[in-house]
Design a protein around this motif. Structure first.
Motif, PDB file in Angstrom:
ATOM      1  N   LYS A  28     -27.399  72.243   1.424  1.00 13.06           N
ATOM      2  CA  LYS A  28     -27.872  73.527   1.723  1.00 13.06           C
ATOM      3  C   LYS A  28     -28.067  74.377   0.573  1.00 13.06           C
ATOM      4  O   LYS A  28     -29.383  74.995   0.094  1.00 13.06           O
ATOM      5  CB  LYS A  28     -27.077  74.301   2.673  1.00 13.06           C
ATOM      6  CG  LYS A  28     -28.007  75.766   3.084  1.00 13.06           C
ATOM      7  CD  LYS A  28     -29.448  75.761   3.490  1.00 13.06           C
ATOM      8  CE  LYS A  28     -29.889  76.820   4.238  1.00 13.06           C
ATOM      9  NZ  LYS A  28     -31.030  76.891   4.862  1.00 13.06           N
ATOM     10  N   ARG A  32     -31.736  75.418  -1.643  1.00 11.05           N
ATOM     11  CA  ARG A  32     -32.037  76.725  -1.895  1.00 11.05           C
ATOM     12  C   ARG A  32     -32.298  76.978  -3.332  1.00 11.05           C
ATOM     13  O   ARG A  32     -33.238  77.685  -3.716  1.00 11.05           O
ATOM     14  CB  ARG A  32     -30.840  77.650  -1.472  1.00 11.05           C
ATOM     15  CG  ARG A  32     -30.751  77.897  -0.169  1.00 11.05           C
ATOM     16  CD  ARG A  32     -29.698  79.025  -0.043  1.00 11.05           C
ATOM     17  NE  ARG A  32     -29.516  79.460   1.368  1.00 11.05           N
ATOM     18  CZ  ARG A  32     -28.568  79.988   1.811  1.00 11.05           C
ATOM     19  NH1 ARG A  32     -27.238  80.379   1.173  1.00 11.05           N
ATOM     20  NH2 ARG A  32     -28.439  80.398   3.375  1.00 11.05           N
ATOM     21  N   HIS A  64     -28.459  74.323   8.556  1.00 13.57           N
ATOM     22  CA  HIS A  64     -29.108  73.356   7.764  1.00 13.57           C
ATOM     23  C   HIS A  64     -29.599  72.162   8.404  1.00 13.57           C
ATOM     24  O   HIS A  64     -28.530  71.836   9.197  1.00 13.57           O
ATOM     25  CB  HIS A  64     -28.076  72.839   6.489  1.00 13.57           C
ATOM     26  CG  HIS A  64     -28.536  72.155   5.404  1.00 13.57           C
ATOM     27  ND1 HIS A  64     -29.946  72.414   4.852  1.00 13.57           N
ATOM     28  CD2 HIS A  64     -28.274  70.764   4.910  1.00 13.57           C
ATOM     29  CE1 HIS A  64     -30.116  71.363   3.805  1.00 13.57           C
ATOM     30  NE2 HIS A  64     -29.112  70.533   4.118  1.00 13.57           N
TER      31      HIS A  64
END
Length: 100
Positions: A28, A32, A64
């Motif tokens: 995750k 990002r 996620h």
């Protein structure tokens, strides 16, 4: 089953669940920052090896892979199967004979 074997199993399950949770969080973070991602097969491996709980918690905690049906339904299904296997083994090996 001897006590040391139960402890070894508990340590293994804790490690594989922690690995699944951390891999979801790491991926995750990479997503990002638009960095190179962890392959989905790698995310599934710890969940298949007993880390269904860690994978499911990681998916929910980090929000996620929740749009992918194979994660959304696959991780909880793996968790359910692993829990059923644990109950079956405990009953089969007599681990709960004093409880039930």
């Amino acid at each position: 089953m001897s006590a040391w074997l139960w402890r070894a199993l508990a340590i293994y399950l804790a490690a594989v669940n922690l690995a699944a949770l951390l891999l979801m969080g790491l991926d995750k973070g990479l997503a990002r920052r638009r960095r190179r991602r962890i392959p989905e097969k790698t995310l599934f491996l710890p969940a298949l090896l007993g880390g269904g709980l860690g994978g499911t918690l990681g998916m929910r905690l980090f929000h996620h892979k929740t749009r992918h049906w194979y994660f959304r339904y696959g991780f909880p299904l793996l968790l359910a199967l692993q829990l059923l296997l644990a109950v079956w083994l405990a009953l089969r090996l007599g681990a709960w004979s004093g409880i039930l």
